[in-house]
Design an enzyme around this catalytic site. Structure first.
Site, PDB file in Angstrom:
ATOM      1  N   ARG A  81      65.520  55.090  -0.256  1.00  0.00           N
ATOM      2  CA  ARG A  81      66.980  55.272  -0.233  1.00  0.00           C
ATOM      3  C   ARG A  81      67.527  55.089  -1.644  1.00  0.00           C
ATOM      4  O   ARG A  81      68.389  55.821  -2.108  1.00  0.00           O
ATOM      5  CB  ARG A  81      67.668  54.309   0.745  1.00  0.00           C
ATOM      6  CG  ARG A  81      69.187  54.358   0.607  1.00  0.00           C
ATOM      7  CD  ARG A  81      70.011  53.687   1.709  1.00  0.00           C
ATOM      8  NE  ARG A  81      69.384  52.590   2.377  1.00  0.00           N
ATOM      9  CZ  ARG A  81      69.202  51.365   1.848  1.00  0.00           C
ATOM     10  NH1 ARG A  81      69.624  51.103   0.622  1.00  0.00           N
ATOM     11  NH2 ARG A  81      68.608  50.424   2.545  1.00  0.00           N
ATOM     12  N   TYR A 134      88.491  73.539   0.865  1.00  0.00           N
ATOM     13  CA  TYR A 134      87.480  73.687   1.910  1.00  0.00           C
ATOM     14  C   TYR A 134      87.923  72.862   3.128  1.00  0.00           C
ATOM     15  O   TYR A 134      88.343  71.707   2.979  1.00  0.00           O
ATOM     16  CB  TYR A 134      86.140  73.190   1.358  1.00  0.00           C
ATOM     17  CG  TYR A 134      85.059  73.113   2.394  1.00  0.00           C
ATOM     18  CD1 TYR A 134      84.527  74.265   2.957  1.00  0.00           C
ATOM     19  CD2 TYR A 134      84.563  71.890   2.817  1.00  0.00           C
ATOM     20  CE1 TYR A 134      83.534  74.192   3.918  1.00  0.00           C
ATOM     21  CE2 TYR A 134      83.567  71.812   3.778  1.00  0.00           C
ATOM     22  CZ  TYR A 134      83.059  72.968   4.328  1.00  0.00           C
ATOM     23  OH  TYR A 134      82.084  72.891   5.275  1.00  0.00           O
TER      24      TYR A 134
HETATM   25  C1  LIG Z   1      80.366  73.861   2.295  1.00  0.00           C
HETATM   26  C2  LIG Z   1      81.318  73.283   1.326  1.00  0.00           C
HETATM   27  C3  LIG Z   1      81.498  71.892   1.206  1.00  0.00           C
HETATM   28  C4  LIG Z   1      80.802  70.897   2.130  1.00  0.00           C
HETATM   29  O1  LIG Z   1      79.439  70.902   1.972  1.00  0.00           O
HETATM   30  P1  LIG Z   1      78.378  70.602   3.157  1.00  0.00           P
HETATM   31  O2  LIG Z   1      77.069  70.745   2.476  1.00  0.00           O
HETATM   32  O3  LIG Z   1      78.629  71.594   4.229  1.00  0.00           O
HETATM   33  O4  LIG Z   1      78.650  69.202   3.624  1.00  0.00           O
HETATM   34  C5  LIG Z   1      82.359  71.443   0.241  1.00  0.00           C
HETATM   35  N1  LIG Z   1      83.039  72.277  -0.573  1.00  0.00           N
HETATM   36  C6  LIG Z   1      82.898  73.610  -0.479  1.00  0.00           C
HETATM   37  C7  LIG Z   1      83.677  74.500  -1.402  1.00  0.00           C
HETATM   38  C8  LIG Z   1      82.041  74.163   0.459  1.00  0.00           C
HETATM   39  O5  LIG Z   1      81.935  75.496   0.557  1.00  0.00           O
END
Ligand SMILES: *Cc1c(COP(=O)(O)O)cnc(C)c1O
Length: 411
Positions: A81, A134
């Site tokens: 970890r 997002y």
């Molecule tokens: C997909 C995405 C995230 C989140 O990432 P995950 O790997 O799905 O947890 C954050 N920011 C953007 C712009 C994304 O496209």
């Protein structure tokens, strides 16, 4: 261990469109030989394994390490970890790609964001977030982090003055996505870095859409770069991961402390998959950008399309800023369809080569309806997206085949 210094395109200078960049001399690299991005992507942190000579870092699928006497760590590793050699190889690579001093790899992009938010903010603090974020970032901040007493407000980050006006006495961070998801809005990283510096707050850039090949926020003055490595970094829709990159050692240490304390680390196999993806990032991004530019052009002249969102189009309001801070314009294109939500859903359902699905950044093309899929959590909020919007993640297939599929899907 070899040390890599990635050549950076200077801010405010048009970068060459060719992937063969002109070497630049930047401060602090006098003793080191600067390498181009493509070289760094393949070699930084990737020295052949000392025990076996294996040319790529092996997957150290291990949780704990034998100690030579109590506290006698052979290779510096104690428990996976805290650190694992495969993850270390990825983290060194991530830091080098963005010209940062510290890279950290997480189990997902949101795990990286959670670690960052809980490192930077305590109850009563405030964060400015973009009006086009997002959906998962918005959900994390508005539904989870808010419960712990952190305040947030929304600003149009494409307008540095609006961001300055949104600052409060307890603001600790400005969060920006550029290009943004799903409306491909562009924010001026250098201008926002100036606002952040003046106010003594951290500028966080979610660089997932651009990747470090197209845009390097730390070089433009940002404090933290955030990635969902699930997307272009991994690039093959086969792994979920996240990353943070910083160039401040103290902040890097604090984040690493929280990464270990909170525990949402990238596992060895996932770290290895992201590393493998990164080796071809440059060639993939060149093709994603070229294909997306052609698709955007097609959509612009299509009678059923009312508006196209792509920063490579001269009429995009952020085109000039994007040209200044990006190498090219990436593989994401959104558009609005005549006929409202139903028409947009039908385009998604009719597409065959474009796979209907969430996520983005893989070699295969995807299509989705943000309002009902990735951004459903923003319904009724200031971040709600248009109901007639369709988002494309343009892959690296033959662009002629992609054009044909999209043309039949639009009907
Ligand atoms: C997909 C995405 C995230 C989140 O990432 P995950 O790997 O799905 O947890 C954050 N920011 C953007 C712009 C994304 O496209």
């Amino acid at each position: 261990m070899r040390s890599f210094v990635c050549i950076h395109y200077p801010a405010n200078q048009k970068v060459p469109k060719s992937s063969v960049a002109r070497p630049t001399t930047l401060g602090g690299m006098s003793e080191q030989h600067p390498q181009h991005f493509e070289t760094v992507a393949i070699h930084a942190g990737q020295e052949p394994d000392e025990a076996t000579g294996a040319v790529v870092p092996p997957i150290y699928q291990v949780s704990t390490y034998k100690q030579d006497g109590v506290g006698g760590l052979r290779g510096g590793y104690e428990y996976s970890r805290s650190a694992n050699p495969t993850r270390t190889a990825l983290e060194e690579n991530l830091a080098a790609l963005d010209g940062g001093r510290r890279g950290l790899a997480f189990a997902s992009g949101l795990a990286a964001e959670d670690c960052l938010l809980r490192t930077l903010l305590v109850p009563g603090d405030h964060v400015v977030i973009p009006n086009d974020a997002y959906g998962g970032t918005f959900r994390l901040i508005s539904k989870v982090v808010e419960r712990w007493g952190v305040e947030w407000s929304v600003a149009d980050t494409s307008d540095p003055k609006a961001v300055r006006d949104a600052l409060r006495p307890r603001t600790k961070a400005i969060w920006v996505e550029t290009p943004s998801n799903p409306l491909l809005g562009i924010s001026d990283i250098s201008a926002l870095a100036a606002v952040a510096r003046e106010a003594g707050v951290k500028l966080v850039v979610d660089n997932t859409f651009a990747s470090p090949y197209l845009q390097q926020p730390l070089g433009l003055g940002a404090d933290v770069v955030v990635y969902s490595t699930t997307k272009y970094m991994g690039g093959h829709s086969d792994v979920v991961g996240g990353a943070l990159v910083v160039n401040d050692d103290a902040l890097g240490e604090e984040l690493a402390y929280h990464q270990n304390a909170m525990g949402a680390v990238a596992g060895p196999f996932d770290a290895w998959l992201v590393m493998r993806g990164i080796k071809t990032l440059a060639v993939r991004m060149d093709r994603h950008s070229a294909n997306a530019a052609r698709i955007a052009e097609l959509l612009t002249s299509h009678s059923k399309v009312t508006r196209v969102y792509y920063p490579g189009l001269a009429e995009h309001p952020g085109h000039e800023v994007a040209s200044k801070q990006m190498r090219s314009f990436g593989g994401m294109v959104s558009f609005q369809v005549a006929g409202g939500e139903q028409a947009a859903v039908e385009v998604c359902n009719r597409a065959k080569l474009f796979t209907l699905g969430e996520s983005l950044g893989g070699v295969e093309s995807l299509i989705e309806h943000p309002g009902l899929m990735t951004h459903a959590s923003t319904a009724g909020s200031l971040l709600e997206v248009p109901a007639d919007l369709v988002r494309l993640s343009v892959g690296i297939e033959s662009v002629d085949d992609l054009v044909a599929d999209l043309t039949q899907a639009l009907g």
